[in-house]
Design an enzyme around this catalytic site. Sequence first.
Site, mmCIF file in Angstrom:
data_model
loop_
_atom_site.group_PDB
_atom_site.id
_atom_site.type_symbol
_atom_site.label_atom_id
_atom_site.label_comp_id
_atom_site.label_asym_id
_atom_site.label_seq_id
_atom_site.Cartn_x
_atom_site.Cartn_y
_atom_site.Cartn_z
ATOM 1 C CG ASP A 5 2.163 -8.990 8.494
ATOM 2 O OD1 ASP A 5 1.626 -9.550 7.518
ATOM 3 O OD2 ASP A 5 3.196 -8.306 8.396
ATOM 4 C CG ASP A 33 8.085 -3.753 1.714
ATOM 5 O OD1 ASP A 33 6.862 -3.574 1.725
ATOM 6 O OD2 ASP A 33 8.688 -4.264 0.743
HETATM 7 C C1 BGC Z 1 3.948 1.008 6.846
HETATM 8 C C2 BGC Z 1 2.870 2.058 6.822
HETATM 9 C C3 BGC Z 1 2.486 2.389 5.393
HETATM 10 C C4 BGC Z 1 2.125 1.122 4.644
HETATM 11 C C5 BGC Z 1 1.813 1.370 3.188
HETATM 12 C C6 BGC Z 1 3.519 -0.198 6.044
HETATM 13 O O1 BGC Z 1 4.577 -1.098 5.951
HETATM 14 O O2 BGC Z 1 4.223 0.646 8.153
HETATM 15 O O3 BGC Z 1 3.336 3.216 7.467
HETATM 16 O O4 BGC Z 1 1.404 3.271 5.372
HETATM 17 O O5 BGC Z 1 3.180 0.197 4.732
HETATM 18 O O6 BGC Z 1 2.926 1.746 2.466
#
Ligand code: BGC
Length: 456
Positions: A166, A390
């Site tokens: 992103d 998410d």
């Molecule tokens: C989070 C991370 C996480 C990743 C995978 C991201 O949206 O901020 O902390 O490790 O997703 O689930």
Amino acid sequence: MRRTGTTSHRAHRRSAALCALALGAALTVTLPAPASAAARVDNPYAGATAYVNPDWSARASAEPGGSVIADEPSFVWMDRIAAIAGTSGARGLRAHLDTALAQGADLFQVVIYDLPGRDCAALASNGELGATEIDRYKNEYIDPIASILADPAYASLRIVALIEPDSLPNLVTNAGGSDGSTAACATMKANGNYEKGVGYALHTLGAIPNVYNYVDAAHHGWLGWDSNFVPAAQEFRKAAATEGAAVSDVHGFIVNTANYSSLKEPYFKVTDAVNGTTVRQSKWVDWNYYVDELSFAQALRTELVRQGFAPDIGMLVDTARNGWGGSARPGAAGPQTSVDAYVDGGRVDRRIHAGNWCNQSGAGIGERPTAAPEPGIDAYVWAKPPGESDGNSQPVDNDEGKGFDRMCDPTYTGNGRNGYNPSGALPGAPLAGHWFSAQFQELLRNAYPPLNGQGA
Ligand code: BGC
């Protein structure tokens, strides 16, 4: 072969090396270790056995029906400095790599995700480093990761590094004052720390012969408009020339990381029209030039090469959660009564709006990880481990730097980035990255292609 064009220059370099070996076979010669770039294979996924994260696997198998996908490989996320050594809930990078060797894997997938001022257009994955903390990013995050990955003990692994989801796309679309822009993204554009961080990561990790860098390139519902598409490719090119990085540090790009955009829309094409009105004018497509991730990824690859990236770069697509099966999946094109009826009736992506990204209701597991599935595509991968949230649907106190983004709140009515539509998020979600059992269950039910032993 995944390429549509002529043999890649990497392949040429490899066959020259093999040739030298054959000529020298009768003599006792010790060939020097090949130079780093030449040692890389064209597609690291070809013929590789990827590491299965046992911690994710255990959570998946503990869910009813979850064992059908528990042996699939997914990426390990280094989402903060502490993740490198390991935290109470997750083993550290070395422990993952050692487990990969013990598994007999020869490919390891890691997400590099800790830029200063991370996730500037959203709050759910704001990180630990402030906007100006580029030196900490280099010294306390990238350098320690690089020294672990460069350990000769791991030289037999092809290490795929997904660079900073992103970040650069946010500079392209959310930093310039348009509806949906944020002050945080404007700050990151002005201080250059996303570009510096990405450039430093590419250069530092790219110096390790068995690391393959893939830069995050958002998804079609973000960069598919002509106003974003070429500027994005130019932004990626700029970052790949920052802090010592070069295009040779970039093995490829990934689209749809942690997103839900469908891989293929089987029932309409961007070139279709209804009663003389192009589907680009439908509410859903909204003038986009792409309607799905495969067409977007392939076209973006061509543009990236035009901007100066190597002609043999490959694309990855995150297919962890873009399956859109289950009972709501259309089985045919929509009626030709209007362009909206046609598109809405036939689209398999059932989101309310293509800008919705948090814990999407109705989504399913997508294509299982597959090497070289289509021309230009190195692999379908699971970048976002299915079942990991998410973002939280209500405010949650935490020490991970994560905020509350209303796009994760099912009662939210939206912002400029999703056309002021409802968020489409599931209720009851925990912090980003934490296990979200109800979502995992729904992803299994709505898998497409359907999972073994389940109906269509
Ligand atoms: C989070 C991370 C996480 C990743 C995978 C991201 O949206 O901020 O902390 O490790 O997703 O689930």
